[in-house]
Every structure is written in C-alpha cells, then in structure tokens.
Scaffold this motif. Sequence first.
Motif, mmCIF file in Angstrom:
data_model
loop_
_atom_site.group_PDB
_atom_site.id
_atom_site.type_symbol
_atom_site.label_atom_id
_atom_site.label_comp_id
_atom_site.label_asym_id
_atom_site.label_seq_id
_atom_site.Cartn_x
_atom_site.Cartn_y
_atom_site.Cartn_z
ATOM 1 N N SER A 1 -26.502 27.025 84.141
ATOM 2 C CA SER A 1 -26.141 26.014 85.159
ATOM 3 C C SER A 1 -24.809 25.354 84.817
ATOM 4 O O SER A 1 -24.019 25.055 85.711
ATOM 5 C CB SER A 1 -27.208 24.948 85.373
ATOM 6 N N GLU A 2 -24.577 25.120 83.519
ATOM 7 C CA GLU A 2 -23.283 24.500 83.183
ATOM 8 C C GLU A 2 -22.119 25.433 83.548
ATOM 9 O O GLU A 2 -21.079 25.001 84.049
ATOM 10 C CB GLU A 2 -23.231 24.158 81.691
ATOM 11 N N MET A 3 -22.321 26.718 83.333
ATOM 12 C CA MET A 3 -21.245 27.664 83.667
ATOM 13 C C MET A 3 -21.094 27.792 85.184
ATOM 14 O O MET A 3 -19.983 27.896 85.688
ATOM 15 C CB MET A 3 -21.530 29.013 83.037
ATOM 16 N N PHE A 4 -22.215 27.793 85.882
ATOM 17 C CA PHE A 4 -22.146 27.823 87.357
ATOM 18 C C PHE A 4 -21.335 26.628 87.864
ATOM 19 O O PHE A 4 -20.524 26.745 88.758
ATOM 20 C CB PHE A 4 -23.550 27.764 87.971
ATOM 21 N N GLU A 5 -21.584 25.491 87.230
ATOM 22 C CA GLU A 5 -20.889 24.266 87.641
ATOM 23 C C GLU A 5 -19.383 24.437 87.428
ATOM 24 O O GLU A 5 -18.575 24.080 88.289
ATOM 25 C CB GLU A 5 -21.432 23.096 86.803
ATOM 26 N N MET A 6 -19.025 25.036 86.284
ATOM 27 C CA MET A 6 -17.589 25.264 86.020
ATOM 28 C C MET A 6 -17.014 26.253 87.038
ATOM 29 O O MET A 6 -15.911 26.075 87.538
ATOM 30 C CB MET A 6 -17.391 25.820 84.612
ATOM 31 N N MET A 7 -17.792 27.289 87.345
ATOM 32 C CA MET A 7 -17.304 28.302 88.297
ATOM 33 C C MET A 7 -17.105 27.698 89.681
ATOM 34 O O MET A 7 -16.172 28.038 90.390
ATOM 35 C CB MET A 7 -18.302 29.457 88.395
ATOM 36 N N GLU A 8 -18.017 26.799 90.047
ATOM 37 C CA GLU A 8 -17.893 26.170 91.371
ATOM 38 C C GLU A 8 -16.600 25.388 91.501
ATOM 39 O O GLU A 8 -16.073 25.220 92.583
ATOM 40 C CB GLU A 8 -19.065 25.208 91.590
ATOM 41 N N LYS A 9 -16.118 24.895 90.341
ATOM 42 C CA LYS A 9 -14.953 24.009 90.385
ATOM 43 C C LYS A 9 -13.634 24.757 90.391
ATOM 44 O O LYS A 9 -12.591 24.156 90.540
ATOM 45 C CB LYS A 9 -15.002 23.045 89.207
ATOM 46 N N THR A 10 -13.669 26.081 90.160
ATOM 47 C CA THR A 10 -12.380 26.778 90.134
ATOM 48 C C THR A 10 -12.339 27.900 91.171
ATOM 49 O O THR A 10 -13.358 28.471 91.509
ATOM 50 C CB THR A 10 -12.066 27.359 88.734
ATOM 51 N N THR A 11 -11.154 28.155 91.672
ATOM 52 C CA THR A 11 -11.014 29.280 92.594
ATOM 53 C C THR A 11 -10.109 30.335 91.955
ATOM 54 O O THR A 11 -9.843 31.368 92.534
ATOM 55 C CB THR A 11 -10.369 28.835 93.929
ATOM 56 N N LYS A 12 -9.614 30.022 90.740
ATOM 57 C CA LYS A 12 -8.683 30.960 90.098
ATOM 58 C C LYS A 12 -9.453 32.122 89.489
ATOM 59 O O LYS A 12 -10.369 31.925 88.681
ATOM 60 C CB LYS A 12 -7.888 30.244 89.013
ATOM 61 N N ARG A 13 -9.052 33.326 89.877
ATOM 62 C CA ARG A 13 -9.808 34.497 89.440
ATOM 63 C C ARG A 13 -9.817 34.641 87.915
ATOM 64 O O ARG A 13 -10.837 34.981 87.331
ATOM 65 C CB ARG A 13 -9.223 35.743 90.111
ATOM 66 N N ILE A 14 -8.674 34.334 87.297
ATOM 67 C CA ILE A 14 -8.616 34.504 85.837
ATOM 68 C C ILE A 14 -9.593 33.563 85.145
ATOM 69 O O ILE A 14 -10.332 33.950 84.243
ATOM 70 C CB ILE A 14 -7.177 34.266 85.317
ATOM 71 N N GLU A 15 -9.607 32.313 85.624
ATOM 72 C CA GLU A 15 -10.538 31.355 85.006
ATOM 73 C C GLU A 15 -11.984 31.787 85.205
ATOM 74 O O GLU A 15 -12.793 31.738 84.276
ATOM 75 C CB GLU A 15 -10.348 29.973 85.636
ATOM 76 N N LEU A 16 -12.268 32.226 86.444
ATOM 77 C CA LEU A 16 -13.634 32.683 86.732
ATOM 78 C C LEU A 16 -14.020 33.818 85.797
ATOM 79 O O LEU A 16 -15.108 33.834 85.222
ATOM 80 C CB LEU A 16 -13.715 33.201 88.171
ATOM 81 N N THR A 17 -13.080 34.762 85.636
ATOM 82 C CA THR A 17 -13.370 35.908 84.775
ATOM 83 C C THR A 17 -13.646 35.442 83.351
ATOM 84 O O THR A 17 -14.603 35.887 82.722
ATOM 85 C CB THR A 17 -12.178 36.896 84.779
ATOM 86 N N ASN A 18 -12.818 34.496 82.853
ATOM 87 C CA ASN A 18 -13.022 34.025 81.482
ATOM 88 C C ASN A 18 -14.391 33.372 81.298
ATOM 89 O O ASN A 18 -15.067 33.607 80.303
ATOM 90 C CB ASN A 18 -11.922 33.023 81.090
ATOM 91 N N ILE A 19 -14.772 32.561 82.279
ATOM 92 C CA ILE A 19 -16.086 31.898 82.164
ATOM 93 C C ILE A 19 -17.184 32.964 82.165
ATOM 94 O O ILE A 19 -18.136 32.910 81.389
ATOM 95 C CB ILE A 19 -16.315 30.911 83.339
ATOM 96 N N LEU A 20 -17.011 33.955 83.047
ATOM 97 C CA LEU A 20 -18.013 35.023 83.129
ATOM 98 C C LEU A 20 -18.132 35.790 81.821
ATOM 99 O O LEU A 20 -19.232 36.093 81.364
ATOM 100 C CB LEU A 20 -17.619 36.007 84.231
ATOM 101 N N VAL A 21 -16.981 36.106 81.236
ATOM 102 C CA VAL A 21 -16.982 36.855 79.970
ATOM 103 C C VAL A 21 -17.774 36.072 78.926
ATOM 104 O O VAL A 21 -18.649 36.608 78.239
ATOM 105 C CB VAL A 21 -15.540 37.114 79.486
ATOM 106 N N GLU A 22 -17.490 34.768 78.866
ATOM 107 C CA GLU A 22 -18.177 33.924 77.887
ATOM 108 C C GLU A 22 -19.692 33.936 78.149
ATOM 109 O O GLU A 22 -20.494 34.092 77.228
ATOM 110 C CB GLU A 22 -17.623 32.507 78.020
ATOM 111 N N LEU A 23 -20.051 33.816 79.418
ATOM 112 C CA LEU A 23 -21.480 33.804 79.779
ATOM 113 C C LEU A 23 -22.152 35.131 79.406
ATOM 114 O O LEU A 23 -23.222 35.155 78.804
ATOM 115 C CB LEU A 23 -21.624 33.533 81.289
ATOM 116 N N LEU A 24 -21.492 36.236 79.746
ATOM 117 C CA LEU A 24 -22.096 37.546 79.457
ATOM 118 C C LEU A 24 -22.274 37.758 77.956
ATOM 119 O O LEU A 24 -23.267 38.316 77.506
ATOM 120 C CB LEU A 24 -21.230 38.672 80.045
#
Length: 596
Positions: free
Chosen positions: A7-30
């Motif tokens: 949920s914390e990562m989802f919250e971070m993802m909701e706050k950004t529209t930048k693809r690179i940032e989204l990818t980085n958060i996803l990598v960390e989550l995975l």
Amino acid sequence: MEFSIISEMFEMMEKTTKRIELTNILVELLKKTPKKIIPNVVYLLQGIIRPNFEGVELGIAEKLAIRAISKSAGLPIKKIEDDYRDGGDLGLTASNILKIKTQTTFTAEKITVERVYETLFKIAKLEGKGSQDLKMKYISSLLNDATPLEAKFVIKILLGTLRLGIAENTVMDALAIAFTGKKENRVQIENAYNVSSDLGKVSLIVATDGIDEIKKFKISLFSPIRPMLADRVQSEKDVIKKMPEQFVAEYKLDGERVQIHKQSDKIVLFSRRLENITQYYPDIVERIGKTLNVNEGVFEAEIVPINENTGEFLPFQELMHRRRKYKLDKAVSQYPITVNFFDVLYYDKKDCLNLECSERRKILEQIVHEDNFSKLVPMLFVKNENEVEDFLENSINAGCEGLMLKDPSAPYRAGMRGSNWLKLKREYRNELGDSLDLIVIGAYFGRGRRTGLYGTLLLATYNPEKDNFPSICKVGTGFTDESLDQLYQILSNKVTLKKNPRIVSEMEADIWFEPELVLEIVASEITLSPIHKTGLDLIRKSSGFALRFPKFTGKIRYEKAVEDASTGEEVFALYKRQSKINHEKWAFFREKYDIN
Ligand code: ATP
C-alpha cells in the motif's frame, strides 16, 4: 509479506506520473516480494486477481463496499455516503472513516498480501444466494484489521478503480530490471506475454528461472495469444505504397473476431479482448471440431451472422442476440452464423507464429474442411491498384466492410499493430471517412417515445497519456426502439453516484456511468468546441474537438475495451484530413471561379 509494503508503494505510484519513477518503485517492490507471490503482486498492480481471460471478476458494487465500510467502522451508511459524495473516491472515504476509528481502537493483526489476495479470490468466486452477505463479511473482516491506507487500496481493488497509471510495458521494464539486471530483456518478456496474455505467469518464470527460460516460452493451449492488428489506409494507392510487389488481399468480414483453441473435443473461444466467449457460441463448440483436420490447434476467424437460405452475410448486430443469456437457445437457432478462418497460430505441437503469412494460409487450407458453417476467408494474391479495387468491390458486394491487405512474408506479430497488415474500408460510410469508437460516459433522460429511457448519450474518447475520458459529443440519432431498450438495460448497471473522476467534461449529464461501454459513431464533420475536451488545446487554446451530426451506427462494440476506443490523436488525424480536403476543394473553386 505485509500488505502495508504494497500500500505504501501504491501510494507513491499514485503520486507520480513519471514513467522512470514508476519503474523504479516497481523494481523495488518486485525485489522485496517473495518469489512465489510475485504473480499475485503483478495481478494486483493491474487491479486484477487473475489474467483477464480467466474471467475471475471481483465485480463489487459500490453499495456493498459502503455497507462493509459502515460495518467495520460502526458508523451509519449515511455518513459513509456523505464522505463519498464530497470526495468522489470510495477508497479515500474508507481511509478517512477508518482514520477516525483507529484513533480510538487498536488493530490486532497486520494484514498480509497473501491474506488480501486469498480473500479477494474467495470473494470473486462467491455466487448465488447469500453471496452478497458473505462478500460483505469478508470485506469488513479485512477492513477491521487494515490500516486506513491499506483500506483505501483494498476498496479500490475491490471496486476495480485502482488506477496506478502503470502500463503493462512499465511492469515488463521493471521485471527485466529487477530479475535480469537489463532493461533490454523486456523484449523477451514481452514476447512471452504476447503469446500467453498472462503477465503473472511470465513474471514467475522470470523471477524464478531467469531470462533463458523466458526465451523458450511457448504457446499454451487455452491461454490466448494477443491479436495482431492492422494499420488503417485510406486508398488503394496507399496500399501499393506500403505493400511489397505482390501481396495478400482478403475480405474484411464484419463480424466478431474469435480465437479458437482446440484440443481433441475441447473447444475454447476468446474474443478480440481475449475474454472467454465460449458460452455464447454452443454451435461453434459442437460443430467446429468436425471441420478441423487436427487434434490440437489455435486459429483465428471472424464469426459472421448469415441468412441460411441465401448464404448472405448479415449485419454484425445480429450477433448481439447471443449476449442475452436467457434466450441463448433461441438466438442460436434464429440467428445462424458462419465461422470464417483467416489464420492459424499453432497446430499439433507446431508453433506457426514465425511462419510467413502465405505459408500459414496454405496450412490453414489443409486443415479446414469447408462446409456451410466453416469457411476460409476469400483471399487473392494481388499486385496493383486495379486488382485491389476489383477485389474491394467484390468484398463490398458480398456484404463485407472492405479488405485486409497482408504482407505475404510477414510472421504473425502477436499483440502488435503495424503495416504488415493493412485495412482498407469503403469511404462512403460517412463523411469523415471513418467511424469512431466512443465511450458512453453519461446520459440525458428521454422525452416522448423515449420517456423512461436514455434519450441522448454523452460520449468520450480515450486519452492514453492521462488514462482518462474527455468528452466529444452528445448523440441522440441512429437509435431504434430496440437499441434504446438494449442500451438502457446495459447502462442501468453502470450508473454511478458521482461522476467518475477520470471523466473530463464540462457538460452536466442527468446521469453518469462507469466508462465501460463503447459505441460506433459516424458524423458529418469534426469541429472545434469550447465545451468538449477531446484534443484540448491541440488546435486552439481552450478548445477541444466535437462531432457535428453524430449518429449511432447500431454497433455496440462489446469486443472493445475502453482503452481500445478512439483517441484524441485519431480525431486530430481525421480533422487534419478533413481540413486538407476542404482546402483542396477551396483551391479548386478558387481556380475555377478565379477568386483571389
Ligand atoms: P475495426 O475497428 O476495423 O474492426 P479493430 O481495431 O478491431 O478494427 P484492426 O486490426 O484494426 O482491429 O482490424 C482488423 C479486424 O478486422 C480484426 O480484429 C478482425 O475482427 C477483422 N477482420 C475481418 N476480416 C479479417 C481478415 N481477413 N483478416 C484479419 N482480420 C479480419
């Protein structure tokens, strides 16, 4: 794994529209996710719990979620509804309401991803009498142990409103980086996804066995292959420009695309959107096996309704009778069909995707025994504009939409739209040169004969960058009494209490819908509009595009997801074409009448 991490990562993802940032958060989550639950996390990221083609749907109504929140919080339903009305997001409401509760109580247990996933799965599988109450109990028991932030995302997933703005491509980038260290390996992951339509399954293989196993990934029966799609061309001349010296021309039949999977007697049918549609076509299940000369196979065909006496193709809409579940038997006998094969993707352990188009056609001709139910799509090798024109004429006379032109040496490129396949439609269909597929977002109540129905609909396009639905026009013509009835029945299940925040419109509708239904619309012209939001600012500041004299063609495009609907870019292209034509017309008059 604790659900709070997600949920914390989802919250971070909701706050950004930048693809690179989204990818980085996803990598960390995975990387943080235990391998065996990677598929579950990958599904949740997409707001689903199983790949779409399995049809495991949560389908929770807002009302049920409101009841569950009220039960967990020990507050009256009215209070939840008020908060929802103010904020417009039930996930946020759950979080607001539970914040009040957690200030006074102590949550006993931390919820885990495994528990959330299992509960969601159980909820999706429940049906029949008493299921609503049980669903409510499951939801509120999750909410009882959830933090406000967790509750927000549980509710969003349940309602299908989790919109993290993560495209499948971004998830694939992240999988490649997290488990192979190289973003370039996305290509292999994408190939595997294109032939299985199951990102969860693919992610597990990447995470556990690595990229080498993914390279060996094979088609599996009953896991649909993502369809190859065509580029649109406007004229025979454009076809010649884009195709090699000699190429394949096929009738473009106007029906429903189907991917047929066969293994001995078992037949499963998938739609263009890869939904399982086997239930609507018991006649195909019964009859098709006998006409296919193989034990196993994956085929593509167009289902077209016919007049059994004359063999003529009938309009696509006749197929829609099959969607009314309770009258299916009647529909099958009253509205007969033919199955028109145009491709083979796999048969008897042989993968055909990398074979040339003309080779696949030859194989198809050997496998399909034509009768009055199963047919091969009419096909011809052509070389020049005249031949294309003649064949187009024949196709239109046979009741088809136009032609598909195919590069004979091209492989089947699953999941890709490109110029190896071109579609040429007859232009007289409407003055824009093409129809648009638009999403119903709202409606106005009818008067006179239309009292009690939706008299006029408000429509939108899809904006893929912003993942929202800007309005483009109101439509009130082209409806028959029957289609008005049918639309009323379908749309009544999509009514929302509040305008969905992804709808971008200044219009005030009498009623708003969950943007889910796509209709085919023709129009006489595209104009600039200060009210509508499609293509806003593209031509003029604060103006969008609108349609002049829009008309419903009678086609409900069940086979299209809202993400497949027409976009602002497409409207822009039609607008430019239209202005060019007007410009040419004007130049002609200027010359003829010597106007300066
Ligand atoms: P449209 O809106 O024109 O139906 P689409 O977006 O559904 O297009 P396209 O790839 O653009 O898909 O057009 C190809 C569609 O035409 C296929 O999805 C299929 O349903 C239909 N079709 C009819 N005849 C053929 C054929 N011979 N070969 C391939 N597709 C065919």
